[in-house]
Design a protein around this motif. Structure first.
Motif, PDB file in Angstrom:
ATOM      1  N   THR A   1       1.936  19.096  80.179  1.00  0.00           N
ATOM      2  CA  THR A   1       2.838  18.176  80.877  1.00  0.00           C
ATOM      3  C   THR A   1       2.487  18.139  82.361  1.00  0.00           C
ATOM      4  O   THR A   1       2.062  19.133  82.943  1.00  0.00           O
ATOM      5  CB  THR A   1       4.307  18.603  80.711  1.00  0.00           C
ATOM      6  N   THR A   2       2.686  16.951  82.949  1.00  0.00           N
ATOM      7  CA  THR A   2       2.414  16.754  84.374  1.00  0.00           C
ATOM      8  C   THR A   2       3.693  16.338  85.078  1.00  0.00           C
ATOM      9  O   THR A   2       4.366  15.395  84.653  1.00  0.00           O
ATOM     10  CB  THR A   2       1.339  15.674  84.583  1.00  0.00           C
ATOM     11  N   ASN A   3       4.035  17.034  86.138  1.00  0.00           N
ATOM     12  CA  ASN A   3       5.196  16.683  86.943  1.00  0.00           C
ATOM     13  C   ASN A   3       4.895  15.401  87.704  1.00  0.00           C
ATOM     14  O   ASN A   3       3.952  15.352  88.499  1.00  0.00           O
ATOM     15  CB  ASN A   3       5.521  17.824  87.910  1.00  0.00           C
ATOM     16  N   GLN A   4       5.698  14.351  87.464  1.00  0.00           N
ATOM     17  CA  GLN A   4       5.433  13.060  88.086  1.00  0.00           C
ATOM     18  C   GLN A   4       5.714  13.076  89.588  1.00  0.00           C
ATOM     19  O   GLN A   4       5.270  12.182  90.302  1.00  0.00           O
ATOM     20  CB  GLN A   4       6.281  11.982  87.407  1.00  0.00           C
ATOM     21  N   THR A   5       6.458  14.070  90.066  1.00  0.00           N
ATOM     22  CA  THR A   5       6.801  14.130  91.481  1.00  0.00           C
ATOM     23  C   THR A   5       5.698  14.764  92.313  1.00  0.00           C
ATOM     24  O   THR A   5       5.231  14.201  93.308  1.00  0.00           O
ATOM     25  CB  THR A   5       8.117  14.905  91.687  1.00  0.00           C
ATOM     26  N   ASP A   6       5.265  15.970  91.907  1.00  0.00           N
ATOM     27  CA  ASP A   6       4.264  16.679  92.708  1.00  0.00           C
ATOM     28  C   ASP A   6       2.899  16.799  92.029  1.00  0.00           C
ATOM     29  O   ASP A   6       1.961  17.351  92.605  1.00  0.00           O
ATOM     30  CB  ASP A   6       4.773  18.074  93.075  1.00  0.00           C
ATOM     31  N   GLY A   7       2.790  16.303  90.796  1.00  0.00           N
ATOM     32  CA  GLY A   7       1.497  16.305  90.112  1.00  0.00           C
ATOM     33  C   GLY A   7       1.089  17.634  89.517  1.00  0.00           C
ATOM     34  O   GLY A   7      -0.030  17.759  88.996  1.00  0.00           O
TER      35      GLY A   7
ATOM     36  N   ARG B   1       1.598  21.859  83.727  1.00  0.00           N
ATOM     37  CA  ARG B   1       2.062  23.033  83.004  1.00  0.00           C
ATOM     38  C   ARG B   1       1.546  22.951  81.571  1.00  0.00           C
ATOM     39  O   ARG B   1       1.698  21.927  80.903  1.00  0.00           O
ATOM     40  CB  ARG B   1       3.588  23.115  83.011  1.00  0.00           C
ATOM     41  N   ILE B   2       0.932  24.033  81.118  1.00  0.00           N
ATOM     42  CA  ILE B   2       0.375  24.088  79.763  1.00  0.00           C
ATOM     43  C   ILE B   2       1.159  25.128  78.973  1.00  0.00           C
ATOM     44  O   ILE B   2       1.226  26.302  79.365  1.00  0.00           O
ATOM     45  CB  ILE B   2      -1.118  24.450  79.796  1.00  0.00           C
ATOM     46  N   THR B   3       1.770  24.705  77.865  1.00  0.00           N
ATOM     47  CA  THR B   3       2.592  25.591  77.044  1.00  0.00           C
ATOM     48  C   THR B   3       1.890  25.855  75.718  1.00  0.00           C
ATOM     49  O   THR B   3       1.488  24.918  75.025  1.00  0.00           O
ATOM     50  CB  THR B   3       3.977  24.982  76.769  1.00  0.00           C
TER      51      THR B   3
ATOM     52  N   SER C   1       6.319  31.579  73.418  1.00  0.00           N
ATOM     53  CA  SER C   1       5.936  30.393  74.183  1.00  0.00           C
ATOM     54  C   SER C   1       5.460  30.852  75.555  1.00  0.00           C
ATOM     55  O   SER C   1       6.225  31.469  76.297  1.00  0.00           O
ATOM     56  CB  SER C   1       7.123  29.432  74.338  1.00  0.00           C
ATOM     57  N   GLU C   2       4.195  30.576  75.875  1.00  0.00           N
ATOM     58  CA  GLU C   2       3.625  30.943  77.173  1.00  0.00           C
ATOM     59  C   GLU C   2       3.409  29.690  78.006  1.00  0.00           C
ATOM     60  O   GLU C   2       2.819  28.713  77.528  1.00  0.00           O
ATOM     61  CB  GLU C   2       2.299  31.670  77.006  1.00  0.00           C
ATOM     62  N   ILE C   3       3.866  29.731  79.253  1.00  0.00           N
ATOM     63  CA  ILE C   3       3.652  28.619  80.168  1.00  0.00           C
ATOM     64  C   ILE C   3       2.684  29.069  81.252  1.00  0.00           C
ATOM     65  O   ILE C   3       2.904  30.095  81.910  1.00  0.00           O
ATOM     66  CB  ILE C   3       4.974  28.139  80.796  1.00  0.00           C
ATOM     67  N   ARG C   4       1.610  28.315  81.437  1.00  0.00           N
ATOM     68  CA  ARG C   4       0.604  28.618  82.451  1.00  0.00           C
ATOM     69  C   ARG C   4       0.357  27.386  83.304  1.00  0.00           C
ATOM     70  O   ARG C   4       0.637  26.255  82.885  1.00  0.00           O
ATOM     71  CB  ARG C   4      -0.712  29.076  81.799  1.00  0.00           C
TER      72      ARG C   4
END
Length: 266
Positions: free
Chosen positions: A189-195, A198-200, A211-214
């Motif tokens: 997923t890409t944050n539309q605000t700051d770009g 995040r890869i889960t 669930s790992e978020i990197r």
């Protein structure tokens, strides 16, 4: 032909050329104007048309919902319906409920307008025999929601197996679908605000679904383990890179409340 006659002919030809050019321009412009002026209405789901969800999407939805419930800051005091978030476009309510089999479930009820069309999603999450269950029903109108007539319904059973495998059963239209995920289920997923990216990654480990978020560079941000307790409660333990951790167990009640126990440490 005298000079005046020649001049008159040139004027006539010039006038005809201009008239033809204007006529051609009108002919060229008319279709373009007509085409751009027609704005087709947004499509609406037809009666009987299913809102499709793959086995992978149902797995991700079930796990993400549990993480969202665990991260909710409200203490979940005894209330029939608690608003998790409310905006002009989306409203989410959380409450407890008993299943027909007698298991305490946490229910999330979402009212949203994807693409301008009403979609009500009711998800009932609970633990049973070491498995995480997620019953999902989707409605496309207030009338069908009040009548209890979902456009789509599915029951997702998620279990962590040996060999870091996630076994998922989905009951849909009376049919049982089995999905075996031996490799991590990954979303980006890409944050539309700051770009920021995040890869889960979701996989099984030690009897729990992890669930790992990197970040985009592969640096770990947090790790969440989802499992069930003997009481049927669902437990999520989130570990952070600074060594701190937070454990939340939730169990729905028949009076609409949700029992929630929270512990944390460093």
């Amino acid at each position: 032909m005298n000079h005046q006659g020649i001049t008159g002919c040139f004027r006539m030809v010039s006038t005809l050329v201009r008239a033809c050019a204007i006529g051609l321009a009108v002919l060229v412009m008319l279709p373009a104007c007509k085409e751009s002026a027609v704005v087709p209405p947004l499509p609406s789901p037809a009666a009987g048309q299913e809102i499709e969800s793959t086995g992978e999407e149902l797995l991700i939805g079930a796990l993400d919902e549990l993480v969202a419930i665990a991260e909710w800051a409200d203490p979940m005091s005894v209330r029939r319906t608690s608003s998790l978030s409310r905006t002009a476009a989306d409203s989410v309510f959380v409450y407890g409920q008993m299943t027909a089999e007698g298991y305490g479930a946490v229910v999330t009820e979402r009212h949203g307008y994807p693409k301008g069309i009403l979609l009500i999603t009711v998800r009932k999450s609970y633990g049973r025999d070491g498995h995480v269950y997620s019953e999902t029903k989707r409605y496309i109108s207030d009338e069908t929601f009040r009548a209890g007539q979902p456009q789509q319904s599915a029951v997702t059973d998620v279990a962590a197996m040996e060999g870091d495998t996630i076994l998922t059963h989905v009951i849909r239209n009376g049919n049982v679908e089995t999905y075996t995920f031996r490799l991590p289920v990954v979303t980006r997923t890409t944050n539309q605000t700051d770009g920021t990216v995040r890869i889960t990654s979701r996989f099984a480990s030690g009897g729990a679904v992890v669930s790992e978020i990197r970040d985009e560079g592969g640096m770990l941000i947090r790790r969440t383990r989802t499992s069930t307790l003997a009481s049927g409660a669902i437990q999520t333990r989130t570990e952070y890179t600074d060594g701190s951790w937070r454990t939340v167990s939730t169990l729905g009640q028949a009076d609409g409340s949700v029992l929630r126990e929270i512990s944390s440490g460093q």
